[in-house]
Design a protein around this motif. Structure first.
Motif, PDB file in Angstrom:
ATOM      1  N   THR A  88      -0.423   0.981  10.167  1.00 46.62           N
ATOM      2  CA  THR A  88       0.529  -0.687   9.840  1.00 46.62           C
ATOM      3  C   THR A  88      -0.002  -0.784   8.792  1.00 46.62           C
ATOM      4  N   GLU A  89      -1.149  -1.329   8.413  1.00 49.38           N
ATOM      5  CA  GLU A  89      -1.970  -2.169   7.539  1.00 49.38           C
ATOM      6  C   GLU A  89      -2.468  -1.391   5.923  1.00 49.38           C
ATOM      7  N   ALA A  90      -2.305  -0.316   6.124  1.00 52.42           N
ATOM      8  CA  ALA A  90      -2.777   0.566   5.467  1.00 52.42           C
ATOM      9  C   ALA A  90      -0.978   0.713   4.434  1.00 52.42           C
ATOM     10  N   TYR A  91       0.020   0.674   5.462  1.00 51.24           N
ATOM     11  CA  TYR A  91       0.705   0.764   4.951  1.00 51.24           C
ATOM     12  C   TYR A  91       1.435   0.099   4.298  1.00 51.24           C
ATOM     13  N   VAL A  92       1.178  -1.631   4.556  1.00 50.31           N
ATOM     14  CA  VAL A  92       2.278  -2.844   3.968  1.00 50.31           C
ATOM     15  C   VAL A  92       0.629  -3.280   2.749  1.00 50.31           C
ATOM     16  N   ALA A  93       0.000  -2.715   3.104  1.00 46.35           N
ATOM     17  CA  ALA A  93      -1.177  -2.768   2.194  1.00 46.35           C
ATOM     18  C   ALA A  93      -0.727  -3.190   0.077  1.00 46.35           C
ATOM     19  N   THR A  94      -1.394  -3.966  -0.475  1.00 40.87           N
ATOM     20  CA  THR A  94      -1.162  -4.483  -1.949  1.00 40.87           C
ATOM     21  C   THR A  94      -1.350  -2.859  -2.311  1.00 40.87           C
ATOM     22  N   ALA A  97      10.254  -5.715   5.124  1.00 40.07           N
ATOM     23  CA  ALA A  97      10.411  -4.625   5.017  1.00 40.07           C
ATOM     24  C   ALA A  97      10.606  -2.975   5.383  1.00 40.07           C
ATOM     25  N   LYS A  98       9.133  -3.034   5.090  1.00 42.53           N
ATOM     26  CA  LYS A  98       7.948  -1.797   5.507  1.00 42.53           C
ATOM     27  C   LYS A  98       8.144  -1.770   7.296  1.00 42.53           C
ATOM     28  N   TYR A  99       7.405  -3.156   8.028  1.00 41.36           N
ATOM     29  CA  TYR A  99       7.577  -3.076   9.087  1.00 41.36           C
ATOM     30  C   TYR A  99       8.675  -2.818   9.814  1.00 41.36           C
ATOM     31  N   THR A 127      -9.161  -8.134   3.461  1.00 35.80           N
ATOM     32  CA  THR A 127      -8.758  -9.379   3.174  1.00 35.80           C
ATOM     33  C   THR A 127      -7.912  -9.206   2.270  1.00 35.80           C
ATOM     34  N   ALA A 128      -8.761  -8.051   1.044  1.00 38.63           N
ATOM     35  CA  ALA A 128      -8.364  -8.925  -0.732  1.00 38.63           C
ATOM     36  C   ALA A 128      -7.176  -7.834  -0.376  1.00 38.63           C
ATOM     37  N   THR A 129      -6.306  -6.753   0.264  1.00 40.48           N
ATOM     38  CA  THR A 129      -5.313  -5.460   0.358  1.00 40.48           C
ATOM     39  C   THR A 129      -4.411  -6.473   1.379  1.00 40.48           C
ATOM     40  N   ASN A 130      -4.471  -7.375   2.170  1.00 37.28           N
ATOM     41  CA  ASN A 130      -3.900  -7.862   2.733  1.00 37.28           C
ATOM     42  C   ASN A 130      -2.095  -8.474   2.370  1.00 37.28           C
ATOM     43  N   PRO A 131      -1.310  -7.799   2.585  1.00 40.29           N
ATOM     44  CA  PRO A 131       0.006  -7.819   1.649  1.00 40.29           C
ATOM     45  C   PRO A 131       0.200  -9.637   1.311  1.00 40.29           C
ATOM     46  N   VAL A 132      -0.065 -10.394   1.961  1.00 38.45           N
ATOM     47  CA  VAL A 132      -0.394 -11.775   1.869  1.00 38.45           C
ATOM     48  C   VAL A 132      -1.164 -12.813   1.369  1.00 38.45           C
ATOM     49  N   VAL A 133      -1.803 -13.347   0.634  1.00 32.83           N
ATOM     50  CA  VAL A 133      -3.492 -13.999   0.068  1.00 32.83           C
ATOM     51  C   VAL A 133      -3.173 -15.211   1.883  1.00 32.83           C
ATOM     52  N   PRO A 134      -3.926 -15.230   3.006  1.00 34.51           N
ATOM     53  CA  PRO A 134      -4.028 -16.423   3.855  1.00 34.51           C
ATOM     54  C   PRO A 134      -4.860 -16.995   2.855  1.00 34.51           C
ATOM     55  N   THR A 135      -4.659 -18.224   3.773  1.00 31.45           N
ATOM     56  CA  THR A 135      -5.524 -19.710   4.110  1.00 31.45           C
ATOM     57  C   THR A 135      -6.354 -19.733   5.067  1.00 31.45           C
ATOM     58  N   HIS A 136      -7.845 -20.311   4.817  1.00 30.51           N
ATOM     59  CA  HIS A 136      -8.628 -20.665   5.779  1.00 30.51           C
ATOM     60  C   HIS A 136      -7.796 -21.193   6.932  1.00 30.51           C
ATOM     61  N   THR A 137      -6.996 -21.925   7.210  1.00 33.60           N
ATOM     62  CA  THR A 137      -5.401 -22.752   7.518  1.00 33.60           C
ATOM     63  C   THR A 137      -5.426 -21.584   8.353  1.00 33.60           C
TER      64      THR A 137
END
Length: 368
Positions: free
Chosen positions: A180-186, A281-283, A348-358
């Motif tokens: 799942t994570e590889a499928y949506v990775a950047t 869309a990928k999910y 974290t670098a290849t997550n499809p969304v750049v997260p914040t600490h919060t």
């Protein structure tokens, strides 16, 4: 430009273990744990390799820097011609780190590293990753190097038939998370998508069967393939914040990595899907591969999350950290620290969304 690499020779199918006969009679250094060293399949492996085998069977879950140093000392003393890792993620990661250390000392086994996985989960048999725990800080340190890629992976379902149901569940959800994570990775590509899709399809279809009927060789074979395919995908595409958060939690609390992935995955899917149409869309397509007939992206995402939650329930994996034997009250004081650790994690670098600490703190709160 992008690239796709598969450097490991994969040997699979009936009696794949017998292919180790090519190393018969050579000096072999075998890395495993104390339980696996007592199994019938391990005895077969040692018999095939012949009389010149040195066994390091002291690997523990979440191998530490100190353990790697201990194993490396025995590796260098044995002066092996081939290194064989027999086990799940921990023995494989340990063997990789030892082999890397020997390589840097100019004393590595010339035949390289051969991996025989005994779980269908980590996929370490085809990746250039190794995760080692710093016993001083409790942090999990992901090592990444082409030198960590095994030369040969031997996929023989006989090695996983005796795996306990709980381990089957945890490792199997690791496979689904990898896919799942590889499928949506950047950095996903057509090539990694092909591996991730097939891995997810196989795991959705066969994981619960492996859990309920552990002696089903066909189901075990399919999950073994799924594990390796998912690993090929993430080794080339990367992962995401499910793994970042699981690494942070697993470094401080004694919970299996795959189980942490399982409880985090539905929340991260929802989080990413709300913020990335492409990921959503990928999910949704993964939901289709899992058997959903939902139409539309939003409905597809909901069906994907529902399918994962259903599989978790069938595997006896609860929805929160409490069901993992960890008191939420023990986690709350460390939320900021855990979020900082996850933010700095390479996944974290290849997550499809750049997260914040919060954002990361909020995701951690959801599993409390």
């Amino acid at each position: 430009m992008s690239s796709f690499t598969l450097s490991t020779e994969i040997r699979f199918g009936k009696d794949a273990l017998d292919s180790l006969a090519q190393y018969a009679g050579r000096r072999a250094f075998v890395v495993t744990d104390s339980f696996l060293a007592t199994t019938d399949v391990f005895a077969t492996l040692v018999r095939i390799l012949g009389p010149h085998v040195t066994v390091f069977d002291q690997v523990l879950p979440n191998p530490t820097i100190a353990l790697i140093g201990q194993g490396l000392a025995q590796y260098l003393q044995a002066r092996p011609e081939v290194v064989v890792a027999y086990g799940g993620g921990s023995p494989i990661d340990a063997a990789k780190a030892m082999h890397k250390g020997a390589l840097e000392a100019g004393l590595a086994a010339p035949e390289g590293l051969v991996v025989v996985p005994t779980t269908s989960g980590s996929g370490s048999e085809v990746t250039g990753f190794s995760v080692i725990t710093d016993e001083a800080t409790h942090a999990k340190i992901p090592m990444v190097s082409p030198d960590l890629l095994p030369k040969v992976a031997v996929l023989d379902a006989r090695a996983v038939v005796g795996v306990p149901p709980r381990t089957t569940a945890d490792s199997g959800m690791d496979v689904i998370t990898h896919a799942t994570e590889a499928y949506v990775a950047t950095t996903a590509s057509d090539f990694t998508d092909a591996c991730a899709e097939k891995a997810a399809q196989l795991a959705f279809a066969h994981l619960t069967r492996c859990f309920t009927h552990g002696d089903d060789l066909e189901a075990r074979t399919r999950m073994h393939s799924a594990s390796t395919l998912a690993a090929i995908a993430f080794d080339n595409a990367g992962l995401g914040i499910v793994h970042s958060l699981a690494h942070a939690l697993g470094g401080r609390f004694p919970v299996a990595h795959g189980r942490l992935n399982a409880i985090l995955l539905p929340h991260v899917i929802a989080y990413n899907a709300e913020r990335s149409e492409h990921a959503a869309a990928k999910y949704a397509w993964l939901g289709h591969l899992a058997g959903s007939s939902a139409t539309g992206t939003r409905a597809g995402v909901v069906s994907c999350v529902a399918r994962i939650n259903k599989i978790n329930a069938e595997l006896g994996i609860g929805p929160g950290i409490k069901e993992c034997g960890v008191d939420p009250a023990d986690v709350r004081p460390h939320l900021d620290e855990l979020a900082r650790t996850a933010m700095a994690d390479g996944c974290t670098a290849t997550n499809p969304v750049v997260p914040t600490h919060t954002d990361l703190v909020a995701l951690l709160r959801q599993i409390l």
